[in-house]
Scaffold this active site. Structure first.
Site, PDB file in Angstrom:
ATOM      1  N   LEU A  61      41.837  36.508  93.917  1.00 29.00           N
ATOM      2  CA  LEU A  61      41.453  37.887  93.605  1.00 29.00           C
ATOM      3  C   LEU A  61      42.316  38.410  92.464  1.00 29.00           C
ATOM      4  O   LEU A  61      42.988  39.439  92.590  1.00 29.00           O
ATOM      5  CB  LEU A  61      41.570  38.772  94.839  1.00 29.00           C
ATOM      6  CG  LEU A  61      40.761  40.069  94.793  1.00 29.00           C
ATOM      7  CD1 LEU A  61      39.271  39.769  94.894  1.00 29.00           C
ATOM      8  CD2 LEU A  61      41.194  41.014  95.913  1.00 29.00           C
TER       9      LEU A  61
ATOM     10  N   GLU B 155      34.807  17.059  82.928  1.00 28.99           N
ATOM     11  CA  GLU B 155      34.365  17.661  81.668  1.00 28.99           C
ATOM     12  C   GLU B 155      35.186  17.149  80.474  1.00 28.99           C
ATOM     13  O   GLU B 155      36.362  16.822  80.624  1.00 28.99           O
ATOM     14  CB  GLU B 155      34.394  19.188  81.748  1.00 28.99           C
ATOM     15  CG  GLU B 155      35.750  19.830  81.899  1.00 28.99           C
ATOM     16  CD  GLU B 155      35.637  21.357  82.001  1.00 28.99           C
ATOM     17  OE1 GLU B 155      36.115  22.015  81.077  1.00 28.99           O
ATOM     18  OE2 GLU B 155      35.076  21.869  82.994  1.00 28.99           O
TER      19      GLU B 155
ATOM     20  N   ARG C 282      38.345  26.252  87.421  1.00 32.18           N
ATOM     21  CA  ARG C 282      38.649  24.979  86.781  1.00 32.18           C
ATOM     22  C   ARG C 282      38.025  23.868  87.615  1.00 32.18           C
ATOM     23  O   ARG C 282      37.958  23.966  88.847  1.00 32.18           O
ATOM     24  CB  ARG C 282      40.165  24.744  86.659  1.00 32.18           C
ATOM     25  CG  ARG C 282      40.849  25.606  85.596  1.00 32.18           C
ATOM     26  CD  ARG C 282      40.418  25.185  84.202  1.00 32.18           C
ATOM     27  NE  ARG C 282      41.137  25.884  83.147  1.00 32.18           N
ATOM     28  CZ  ARG C 282      40.691  26.943  82.487  1.00 32.18           C
ATOM     29  NH1 ARG C 282      39.517  27.468  82.842  1.00 32.18           N
ATOM     30  NH2 ARG C 282      41.390  27.486  81.519  1.00 32.18           N
TER      31      ARG C 282
ATOM     32  N   ILE D 109      39.541  38.394  87.228  1.00 34.42           N
ATOM     33  CA  ILE D 109      38.150  37.952  87.311  1.00 34.42           C
ATOM     34  C   ILE D 109      37.634  38.082  88.739  1.00 34.42           C
ATOM     35  O   ILE D 109      36.520  38.558  88.968  1.00 34.42           O
ATOM     36  CB  ILE D 109      38.014  36.512  86.802  1.00 34.42           C
ATOM     37  CG1 ILE D 109      38.292  36.464  85.298  1.00 34.42           C
ATOM     38  CG2 ILE D 109      36.637  35.941  87.119  1.00 34.42           C
ATOM     39  CD1 ILE D 109      38.404  35.060  84.729  1.00 34.42           C
TER      40      ILE D 109
ATOM     41  N   HIS E  48      30.619  24.911  81.028  1.00 36.11           N
ATOM     42  CA  HIS E  48      31.871  25.659  80.862  1.00 36.11           C
ATOM     43  C   HIS E  48      31.702  26.779  79.835  1.00 36.11           C
ATOM     44  O   HIS E  48      32.461  26.881  78.864  1.00 36.11           O
ATOM     45  CB  HIS E  48      33.022  24.733  80.452  1.00 36.11           C
ATOM     46  CG  HIS E  48      34.377  25.317  80.756  1.00 36.11           C
ATOM     47  ND1 HIS E  48      35.498  24.533  80.954  1.00 36.11           N
ATOM     48  CD2 HIS E  48      34.802  26.607  80.882  1.00 36.11           C
ATOM     49  CE1 HIS E  48      36.547  25.304  81.192  1.00 36.11           C
ATOM     50  NE2 HIS E  48      36.149  26.578  81.148  1.00 36.11           N
TER      51      HIS E  48
ATOM     52  N   ARG F  31      47.472  33.648  97.788  1.00 33.09           N
ATOM     53  CA  ARG F  31      48.665  33.172  98.491  1.00 33.09           C
ATOM     54  C   ARG F  31      49.221  34.239  99.429  1.00 33.09           C
ATOM     55  O   ARG F  31      49.794  33.934 100.459  1.00 33.09           O
ATOM     56  CB  ARG F  31      49.733  32.754  97.486  1.00 33.09           C
ATOM     57  CG  ARG F  31      49.427  31.431  96.790  1.00 33.09           C
ATOM     58  CD  ARG F  31      50.417  31.141  95.698  1.00 33.09           C
ATOM     59  NE  ARG F  31      50.312  32.101  94.597  1.00 33.09           N
ATOM     60  CZ  ARG F  31      51.076  32.072  93.516  1.00 33.09           C
ATOM     61  NH1 ARG F  31      52.013  31.154  93.392  1.00 33.09           N
ATOM     62  NH2 ARG F  31      50.908  32.969  92.551  1.00 33.09           N
TER      63      ARG F  31
END
Length: 311
Positions: free
Chosen positions: A150, A260, A231, A153, A278, A173
Site C-alpha cells: 500500500l 521479461e 515486478r 501506487i 510492462h 510489512r
C-alpha cells in the site's frame, strides 16, 4: 557547458528532446552500447538516467568518477547499487509518484478485463457465440480486493477499486497509519484467504521475490484473480501456471514477468491469462513527468538543495 548524461533507457523523441535541450546525451539502451560507452567515456559522465530493471552496478559507478547523480526514471530502483553510489558520494533519486496514476489505471483495467473475462468474451463473439451460451461473470461491487503493497501506487489502486464498490484490504510489512479503516493483514497468505482478488503493487527485489507463491494462490481460491503491475519477480510463474492448470484460481492479468522482455512461456496457452508488455506506467503524460522530474532533481542538485525524490 552542458552536463554529460548517460541515458540507459529508450525514450520517445518528444521526451528525449527535453533532455537534449539541457544535457550532452549519450544513449546506450542495450548491454553492448552501454559497456562501450562506459569503457570509452566513463570518466566524462556526470549524470546517469536508468530504471529499476536496467539498473547500474557498483563497477559501473566506479568507472564514472565524475558521476554526481544516479537516477531511476520510475519508482523502482531494485537493480541500482544505491549503497555503492552513496559510498562514492553520488546522489541517488527515482521517479516516485510520476506514473502512479497511470499504473493504477492499468491495474484496474487488467482486473476488470480478467474478472469480466473480456478477452474470452471477445473471442466467443467472433466465433458466433452469443451471451446465452456463455457463463456469467461477476461485477465488482462487494468483491474483496487484496492489495499487496500500500505505497503510492497501491493507495491509488485502492481508491479506484473502492469507486467500483470493492472492499479493500492490504498487506505491508507493518500497518500504515494513513490507511484509514482498511484492514491490514500480517501475511500475504492471510490477505489472499480473505480476498476475492489480489493486486501486486509491492517493490521488487529479494525481499519480495515470489511473494505470491503456491500457498498464496491456494489460499486465494478458485474464483480469484491475480494482477501484477509490480515486478515479475514478485510472482512465482511456475506456481501460477500450476494453479491455473489445476483450476485453483480463475484468472491472472500480468504486466511484468520473471522472463521479461521474453514472454512467460508457461502462461501463453491459457485463455484466462491477460498479458501486457510492462507498459502499466507508460503514457505520454507519465513519461513526460518522469523526464521533468529527473530535470528537477538535476536543478536541485545544481542549487545545492535537497533532491525532489531522493533515495
Amino acid at each position: 557547458m552542458n552536463e554529460n548524461l548517460l541515458l540507459l533507457v529508450p525514450i520517445a523523441a518528444e521526451h528525449k528532446a527535453l533532455l537534449l535541450e539541457r544535457f550532452a546525451v549519450t544513449e546506450a539502451p542495450d548491454p553492448a552500447s552501454r559497456a562501450a560507452a562506459i569503457a570509452s567515456r566513463g570518466a566524462s559522465f556526470e549524470l546517469v538516467l536508468t530504471n529499476g530493471t536496467v539498473g547500474f552496478t557498483a563497477a559501473e559507478i566506479a568507472a564514472c568518477p565524475k558521476l554526481k547523480l544516479l537516477a531511476a526514471q520510475g519508482a523502482g530502483y531494485e537493480n541500482l547499487d544505491v549503497a555503492a553510489a552513496k559510498a562514492a558520494g553520488v546522489r541517488v533519486c527515482n521517479g516516485a509518484g510520476t506514473n502512479d496514476d497511470c499504473v493504477a489505471d492499468h491495474a484496474l483495467a487488467l482486473l476488470l478485463a480478467s474478472v469480466r473475462a473480456l478477452p474470452q468474451q471477445g473471442v466467443a463473439l467472433r466465433a458466433g457465440v452469443w451471451r446465452d451460451d456463455l457463463p456469467l461473470f461477476p461485477n465488482f461491487k462487494g468483491r474483496r480486493l487484496g492489495v499487496i503493497g500500500l505505497g503510492g501506487i497501491g493507495r491509488k489502486i485502492a481508491v479506484r477499486a473502492a469507486a467500483f464498490g470493492m472492499v479493500v484490504g492490504y498487506h505491508n510489512r507493518r500497518p500504515r497509519e494513513d490507511a484509514g479503516d482498511l484492514p491490514w493483514f500480517d501475511s500475504v497468505a492471510a490477505l489472499a484467504a480473505w480476498a476475492d482478488d489480489l493486486v501486486v503493487a509491492t517493490p521488487g527485489g529479494a525481499a519480495t521475490r515470489h511473494i505470491v507463491n503456491a500457498e498464496v494462490l491456494a489460499a486465494l481460491g478458485a474464483g480469484g484473480h491475480v494482477v501484477n503491475i509490480a515486478r515479475g519477480s514478485c510472482v512465482d510463474t511456475a506456481a501460477l501456471a500450476a494453479a491455473l492448470k489445476a483450476g485453483q484460481i480463475a484468472g491472472a492479468a500480468l504486466d511484468v514477468y520473471e522472463s521479461e522482455p521474453r514472454p512467460p512461456q508457461e502462461l501463453i496457452g491459457f485463455d484466462n491469462v491477460i498479458l501486457t508488455p510492462h507498459v502499466a506506467g507508460w503514457s505520454p503524460q507519465s513519461i513526460r513527468a518522469t523526464v521533468e522530474n529527473f530535470i528537477a532533481n538535476v536543478d536541485a542538485l545544481q542549487r545545492g538543495a535537497a533532491l525532489i525524490t531522493p533515495l
